[in-house]
Design a protein around this motif. Structure first.
Motif, PDB file in Angstrom:
ATOM      1  N   ALA A 143      10.918   0.320  13.231  1.00  0.00           N
ATOM      2  CA  ALA A 143       9.515   0.092  13.195  1.00  0.00           C
ATOM      3  C   ALA A 143       8.585   0.855  12.409  1.00  0.00           C
ATOM      4  O   ALA A 143       7.653   0.773  11.543  1.00  0.00           O
ATOM      5  CB  ALA A 143       9.126  -0.252  14.714  1.00  0.00           C
ATOM      6  N   ALA A 144       8.967   2.474  12.715  1.00  0.00           N
ATOM      7  CA  ALA A 144       8.109   3.636  11.941  1.00  0.00           C
ATOM      8  C   ALA A 144       8.476   3.249  10.544  1.00  0.00           C
ATOM      9  O   ALA A 144       7.603   3.668   9.554  1.00  0.00           O
ATOM     10  CB  ALA A 144       8.653   4.684  12.459  1.00  0.00           C
ATOM     11  N   THR A 145       9.692   2.862   9.962  1.00  0.00           N
ATOM     12  CA  THR A 145      10.127   3.199   8.858  1.00  0.00           C
ATOM     13  C   THR A 145       9.624   1.915   7.873  1.00  0.00           C
ATOM     14  O   THR A 145       9.086   1.881   6.662  1.00  0.00           O
ATOM     15  CB  THR A 145      11.660   2.628   8.603  1.00  0.00           C
ATOM     16  N   GLY A 146       9.460   0.762   8.715  1.00  0.00           N
ATOM     17  CA  GLY A 146       8.771  -0.562   8.343  1.00  0.00           C
ATOM     18  C   GLY A 146       7.247  -0.314   7.949  1.00  0.00           C
ATOM     19  O   GLY A 146       6.758  -0.888   6.976  1.00  0.00           O
ATOM     20  N   HIS A 147       6.754   0.369   9.016  1.00  0.00           N
ATOM     21  CA  HIS A 147       5.383   0.787   8.717  1.00  0.00           C
ATOM     22  C   HIS A 147       4.916   1.536   7.438  1.00  0.00           C
ATOM     23  O   HIS A 147       4.120   1.408   6.756  1.00  0.00           O
ATOM     24  CB  HIS A 147       4.946   1.506  10.049  1.00  0.00           C
ATOM     25  N   PHE A 148       5.910   2.477   7.391  1.00  0.00           N
ATOM     26  CA  PHE A 148       5.826   3.347   6.108  1.00  0.00           C
ATOM     27  C   PHE A 148       6.161   2.785   4.827  1.00  0.00           C
ATOM     28  O   PHE A 148       5.385   2.852   3.853  1.00  0.00           O
ATOM     29  CB  PHE A 148       6.810   4.657   6.155  1.00  0.00           C
ATOM     30  N   LEU A 149       7.246   1.998   4.810  1.00  0.00           N
ATOM     31  CA  LEU A 149       7.389   1.185   3.541  1.00  0.00           C
ATOM     32  C   LEU A 149       6.219  -0.131   3.025  1.00  0.00           C
ATOM     33  O   LEU A 149       5.818  -0.164   2.154  1.00  0.00           O
ATOM     34  CB  LEU A 149       8.590   0.447   3.761  1.00  0.00           C
ATOM     35  N   ARG A 150       5.853  -0.510   4.264  1.00  0.00           N
ATOM     36  CA  ARG A 150       4.587  -1.469   4.063  1.00  0.00           C
ATOM     37  C   ARG A 150       3.353  -0.617   3.590  1.00  0.00           C
ATOM     38  O   ARG A 150       2.737  -1.275   2.540  1.00  0.00           O
ATOM     39  CB  ARG A 150       4.475  -2.414   5.262  1.00  0.00           C
ATOM     40  N   GLY A 151       3.093   0.607   4.118  1.00  0.00           N
ATOM     41  CA  GLY A 151       1.851   1.181   3.780  1.00  0.00           C
ATOM     42  C   GLY A 151       2.013   1.599   2.392  1.00  0.00           C
ATOM     43  O   GLY A 151       1.264   1.649   1.519  1.00  0.00           O
ATOM     44  N   ARG A 152       3.231   2.023   1.815  1.00  0.00           N
ATOM     45  CA  ARG A 152       3.422   2.502   0.583  1.00  0.00           C
ATOM     46  C   ARG A 152       3.441   1.312  -0.425  1.00  0.00           C
ATOM     47  O   ARG A 152       2.932   1.604  -1.603  1.00  0.00           O
ATOM     48  CB  ARG A 152       4.877   3.061   0.472  1.00  0.00           C
TER      49      ARG A 152
END
Length: 417
Positions: free
Chosen positions: A206-215
Motif C-alpha cells: 500500500a505504501a509503495t503504491g502510494h509512492f509510485l502513484r504520487g511520483r
C-alpha cells in the motif's frame, strides 16, 4: 448554493498551492494546506481530530477500548454499514439522497439467504442475484427521478417502506433464515483473518503504491508545465504511511489480526476513490453535484450520471446487507432495520461528504463509519445503553453538518474576496 463560486474556488486554490510549492517545496506545501483550511477547505482534518479525541476519551474511561482485540473487532463490525455509507457518498456527490439503503440491504440479505439456504443455489450465484436486485432498484429510482421529476427524498422514502414489506414477504412465516456456519460467506465475515506475514506485505504494498502513484502524478504535471510535489515530499508521505500501517498491523496482530472482510472493504474504498478522482465518470459526479445546469451545458449527460449514482448506491447497499447477514450468520426481519439506515447516512456526512453536493471522497465513508463504530463500541464497553449512543452520534452528526455549512460559507466568502 453559489454555483459560480463553486466552479472558481478549486482553480484558485490549486493556483495558490502551486505558487507556494514553487517557493518552498515542503514548506510551501504546508503553507498551502494552511491556506486551504483558512479558505474553508477543511479536508478530513476535523474528522481525524475528532476521532483522536473520541479514542482518547473512551480509552481513558476504559483501557480495553484501544486493545488490539477490540480494535480488530471494531474494524470488522464497521464493514457492512461502511459499504452502505460508500454508496451514500456517491449519491450525496450529485446532491441527492437515498433513505432506503437499510431496507434495500435487508431485502438483499433475505433474498440471498432464501436462494442459498432454502433453494440450494451456490453462494456466489445467490450473492450475485442479491446485488443484481439492488442494481435494479437503483435503476428504477433513476427512471422515476429522471422521467417524472419526483425528488429522490420521496422516491427512496417510498422504497424504504415498500422494500421492508417485500423483505418480510420473502422471509415468510419463519421470519429468520440461518446461514450455515461452515459456509464460505460466514467464514469470510467472521473467522477469515490475514496471516501475519502477509499483512506486513500488504502494508508495504500500500505504501509503495502510494509512492509510485504520487511520483507518476508529479511527472505528469511536470510534463504539462505545472508545478508538482517534490520527490522528497512524496517519499516522506509514503514513509509516514508505511510506518503508520506497519505499526497498525503489528498492533492488531497481537490479537487475531486483520480480517479479510476489512481488507476487502478498504480495497473497495481505494477503488472507488480512484474512480471518483481519476476517471471521467468520477469528475462528472462532482460536476453535476456542483452545478447540474453547468454540467449539462458542458456536454455531460446529467441523467446518466444520476442513474449511475443511484445504481451504485443501491448495489453497495445490497452488498452491505449480504455482508451483514454473513457477519450474523442469519437473515431475519430486523436485517437492515433499526439504526442501520441512519448510521449509513450519518457515516457519509460525518466523514466529510456534503449534503449540498459536489464535495466528499470515498474515504468519507471509511472515516465516518470508524467514528460511529468507535462511539458504539466504547459506550458498550462502558455498559451504557443505546440511548447514550444515539445521543452522542446525533451530536457528532450535527457538528459535522455545522462544520460543512460554515466551511461552505467561508468558501463562498473567500471566492468573492
Amino acid at each position: 448554493m453559489n454555483n459560480t463560486t463553486t466552479d472558481i474556488r478549486p482553480v484558485a486554490v490549486d493556483l495558490r498551492d502551486e505558487r507556494l510549492q514553487v517557493r518552498g517545496g515542503v514548506r510551501g506545501t504546508a503553507r498551502g494546506l494552511v491556506d486551504r483550511l483558512r479558505s474553508g477547505d477543511l479536508v478530513a482534518f476535523p474528522v481525524v481530530a475528532g476521532l483522536i479525541i473520541i479514542w482518547t476519551v473512551l480509552d481513558t474511561s476504559n483501557p480495553t477500548f484501544l486493545s488490539s482485540a477490540n480494535l480488530g473487532n471494531l474494524a470488522m463490525e464497521s464493514v457492512p454499514v461502511g459499504v452502505m455509507a460508500l454508496g451514500i457518498v456517491c449519491v450525496l456527490l450529485v446532491g441527492q439522497i437515498d433513505l432506503s439503503v437499510g431496507s434495500v440491504s435487508g431485502l438483499a440479505a433475505a433474498g440471498m439467504a432464501v436462494l442459498f439456504v432454502n433453494q440450494g443455489w451456490p453462494w456466489p450465484v445467490a450473492v450475485l442475484a442479491a446485488l443484481t436486485s439492488g442494481a435494479l432498484i437503483g435503476w428504477f429510482y433513476a427512471q422515476v427521478f429522471n422521467r417524472l421529476g419526483v425528488p429522490t427524498f420521496v422516491i427512496t422514502l417510498a422504497g424504504l417502506l415498500s422494500f421492508l414489506g417485500i423483505q418480510l414477504g420473502v422471509l415468510g412465516d419463519r421470519g429468520s433464515i440461518n446461514i450455515p456456519f461452515d459456509s464460505t460467506l460466514v467464514h469470510f465475515a467472521q473467522t477469515a483473518y490475514v496471516p501475519a506475514w502477509l499483512s506486513y506485505l500488504l502494508a508495504l504494498g500500500a505504501a509503495t503504491g502510494h509512492f509510485l502513484r504520487g511520483r507518476a502524478h508529479a511527472r505528469e504535471r511536470s510534463r504539462e508545465g505545472l508545478s508538482a510535489h517534490p520527490l522528497r515530499l512524496i517519499a516522506l508521505r509514503s514513509g509516514a504511511l508505511l510506518a503508520l500501517l506497519e505499526f497498525a498491523v503489528w498492533y492488531l496482530n497481537r490479537a487475531r489480526g486483520i480480517g479479510w472482510m476489512y481488507v476487502a472493504f478498504v480495497a473497495l474504498v481505494v477503488s472507488v476513490h480512484y474512480v471518483l478522482s481519476r476517471t471521467k465518470w468520477g469528475r462528472a459526479l462532482y460536476a453535476v453535484g456542483g452545478n447540474a445546469e453547468a454540467a449539462r451545458r458542458a456536454g455531460i449527460n446529467v441523467r446518466r450520471v444520476y442513474t449511475a449514482a443511484l445504481v451504485g448506491c443501491t448495489t453497495l447497499a445490497a452488498l452491505g446487507g449480504v455482508l451483514a447477514a454473513a457477519r450474523l450468520a442469519s437473515a431475519n426481519q430486523s436485517s437492515g432495520g433499526g439504526d442501520v439506515n441512519l448510521n449509513a447516512i450519518a457515516a457519509a456526512v460525518i466523514g466529510g461528504a456534503s449534503l449540498f453536493g459536489g464535495r466528499g471522497t470515498a474515504f468519507s465513508a471509511l472515516l465516518g463509519i470508524t467514528v460511529i463504530q468507535s462511539i458504539s463500541s466504547g459506550l458498550t464497553l462502558l455498559s451504557l445503553n443505546s440511548a447514550y449512543r444515539f445521543a452522542v452520534t446525533g451530536a457528532v452528526l450535527l457538528l459535522a453538518v455545522a462544520l460543512d455549512s460554515v466551511a461552505r460559507r467561508s468558501r463562498v466568502s473567500h471566492g468573492r474576496g
